[in-house]
Design an enzyme around this catalytic site. Structure first.
Site, PDB file in Angstrom:
ATOM      1  N   HIS A 242      -2.674   6.473   4.374  1.00  0.00           N
ATOM      2  CA  HIS A 242      -1.516   5.592   4.578  1.00  0.00           C
ATOM      3  C   HIS A 242      -0.193   6.209   4.139  1.00  0.00           C
ATOM      4  O   HIS A 242       0.717   5.513   3.691  1.00  0.00           O
ATOM      5  CB  HIS A 242      -1.726   4.245   3.885  1.00  0.00           C
ATOM      6  CG  HIS A 242      -1.012   3.122   4.594  1.00  0.00           C
ATOM      7  ND1 HIS A 242      -1.054   1.813   4.184  1.00  0.00           N
ATOM      8  CD2 HIS A 242      -0.203   3.123   5.692  1.00  0.00           C
ATOM      9  CE1 HIS A 242      -0.338   1.052   4.980  1.00  0.00           C
ATOM     10  NE2 HIS A 242       0.207   1.832   5.916  1.00  0.00           N
TER      11      HIS A 242
ATOM     12  N   CYS B 136       0.770  -1.250   0.000  1.00  0.00           N
ATOM     13  CA  CYS B 136       0.000   0.000   0.000  1.00  0.00           C
ATOM     14  C   CYS B 136       0.803   1.304   0.000  1.00  0.00           C
ATOM     15  O   CYS B 136       0.674   2.122  -0.916  1.00  0.00           O
ATOM     16  CB  CYS B 136      -0.932   0.012   1.203  1.00  0.00           C
ATOM     17  SG  CYS B 136      -2.001  -1.434   1.328  1.00  0.00           S
TER      18      CYS B 136
END
Length: 464
Positions: free
Chosen positions: A148, A92
């Site tokens: 993130h 990610c």
């Protein structure tokens, strides 16, 4: 002197001024804005939808048999579908850093694994994000969903070019609190996981409705299909070990449909670029005909779906097999909106709009390097050839079905492994022994590139 004669010269001056202004207005109207300086209202809106852990074979238009994705299939029929599009990482954080900066994750210091839920690091504020580029062009910018790229105020979305943020800035919805801008709305223990996709969709629709009169950039970063798996009760129809995964994917498709409906209802569909892709490969399921899954340098870890729609500009129902990557959207969207890519730093991405619009356009890449979750250079692709230097890491792909994910075909011969992706997309037949010259050429190219890139790393942010 008579009063009339005193006034007459003044009237003549006023008349001349009026004529001059009229002439200028006439010229500006017909000449139009100069190139690269078009008014903000004439610029296209941009909706960038990023799925989380969605695999190459999870959409009907990419071959899924048991998952129904009518909205994304329709989007593909109205735009272009890429068959050789790559995330720049198998996990990610690196991919999201690359999307925001147009650079290899290693170049911006966010190439090793992912940022943990207690991180004091993040995307360096010195980087100029795609949101910041677009803001300079008059765009209203919004981010909804997973970030993130850091939890500290100085690296969260509102500090990185986004006017509005609603979502979870941490690693996934199982380990992150919910925020609206900088306001904490709910602690993670209070979040209703099965309503996340629904809530994100409502926020996206509201953002579009509120900003329909001016150009906007909406970055819609879903939590789906990342674990823990949850779907609202309206979409619970599949059974078995992968049932929730399929449910969650179909709810994601529904969400895309709702966004498209709102664009249509507000009358701005024709002037909106819609992008759909995923941050990396799947976890817990296979992505046939590709090998492996999330976290690995096998094709299924990096190769992901990409659909782009822009009526009147991108031919409907087109398909391209040319290589492109996530980092290409930074220079591509910059060029389409008149934004200036920073000249004081290296940007690895390329303008891929020609690939979207011209059948004979060729990939701007000479080669693509695959950096694994450890941060090391794992593989390189040049044309049809892909060479593995390190054995792919399969730990983050979850409990994948071994045979379906081709995990039982790993070569018994020593590295490096060479594959011809034009005839062996599943990477099952090692061709290194018969192509030593190609192995040597790819090895030299990869080592030379990585040496230069390592010397040019721009550090990530670390709290002092």
């Amino acid at each position: 002197m008579h009063k009339l004669f005193k006034i007459y010269p003044l009237l003549r001056i006023q008349q001349r001024a009026t004529l001059a202004l009229a002439g200028l207005a006439f010229f500006l109207f017909f000449a139009g804005p100069s190139e690269g300086k078009s008014p903000a209202k004439d610029k296209p809106n941009i909706v960038f939808i990023l799925a989380d852990d969605l695999g190459y074979a999870d959409l009907s238009c990419y071959g899924a048999k048991e998952i129904k994705t009518p909205n994304l299939d329709k989007l593909a029929s109205q735009g272009v579908r890429f068959t050789d599009f790559y995330a720049p990482a198998g996990v990610c954080t690196p991919t999201r850093a690359s999307l925001m900066t147009g650079s290899y994750p290693k170049r911006v210091g966010l190439h090793v694994a992912v940022l943990p839920p207690d991180t004091h690091s993040g995307l360096n504020p010195n980087e100029k994000t795609i949101a910041e580029l677009l803001k300079e062009q008059g765009y209203t910018t919004g981010a909804i969903g997973k970030w993130h790229l850091g939890l500290l105020p100085e690296v969260k979305p509102n500090a990185q070019g986004f006017d509005y943020y609603y979502g979870m800035p941490g690693p996934n919805h199982g380990r992150s609190d919910l925020y609206r801008n900088t306001e904490l709305l709910k602690k993670n223990s209070e979040v209703e996981y099965d309503q996340i996709t629904q809530n994100y969709t409502k926020e996206a629709v509201a953002f579009i409705r509120e900003n329909k009169e001016k150009p906007f950039f909406l970055y819609m970063a879903h939590s789906a299909i990342h674990i823990p798996l949850f779907a609202s009760k309206e979409f619970r129809r599949h059974e078995g070990t992968t049932g929730l995964y399929r449910d969650m994917t179909e709810e994601l498709d529904w969400s895309c449909g709702e966004i498209l409906k709102e664009l249509e209802a507000t009358g701005i569909m024709e002037n909106t670029i819609v992008v759909f892709t995923s941050d990396n490969g799947p976890s817990g399921v296979a992505a046939p005909p590709l090998h492996g899954g999330k976290g690995s340098s096998w094709e299924a870890g990096f190769r992901v779906p990409l659909i782009v729609r822009w009526p009147g500009h991108i031919p409907a129902g087109s398909v391209t097999g040319e290589l492109a990557t996530m980092m290409d959207f930074y220079p591509t969207l910059a060029k389409l909106t008149g934004a200036q890519v920073p000249a004081d730093r290296k940007i690895d991405g390329h303008d891929i709009f020609p690939l979207m619009t011209r059948k004979k356009a060729k990939s701007p890449y000479d080669f693509l390097c695959y950096y694994g979750r450890t941060g090391q250079l794992y593989a390189i692709r040049k044309g049809k050839w892909k060479l593995h230097f390190l054995a792919p890491d399969e730990k983050w792909a979850g409990k994948q079905p071994v045979q379906e994910a081709l995990l039982d075909t790993k070569p018994a011969t020593p590295l490096p492994w060479l594959y011809d992706l034009s005839t062996d997309i599943g990477e099952t037949k090692n061709r290194a022994a018969d192509n030593s010259k190609i192995v040597a050429q790819l090895t030299a190219a990869a080592q030379a590139f990585d040496t230069v890139l390592t010397a040019e790393i721009r550090p990530a942010y670390v709290e002092k």
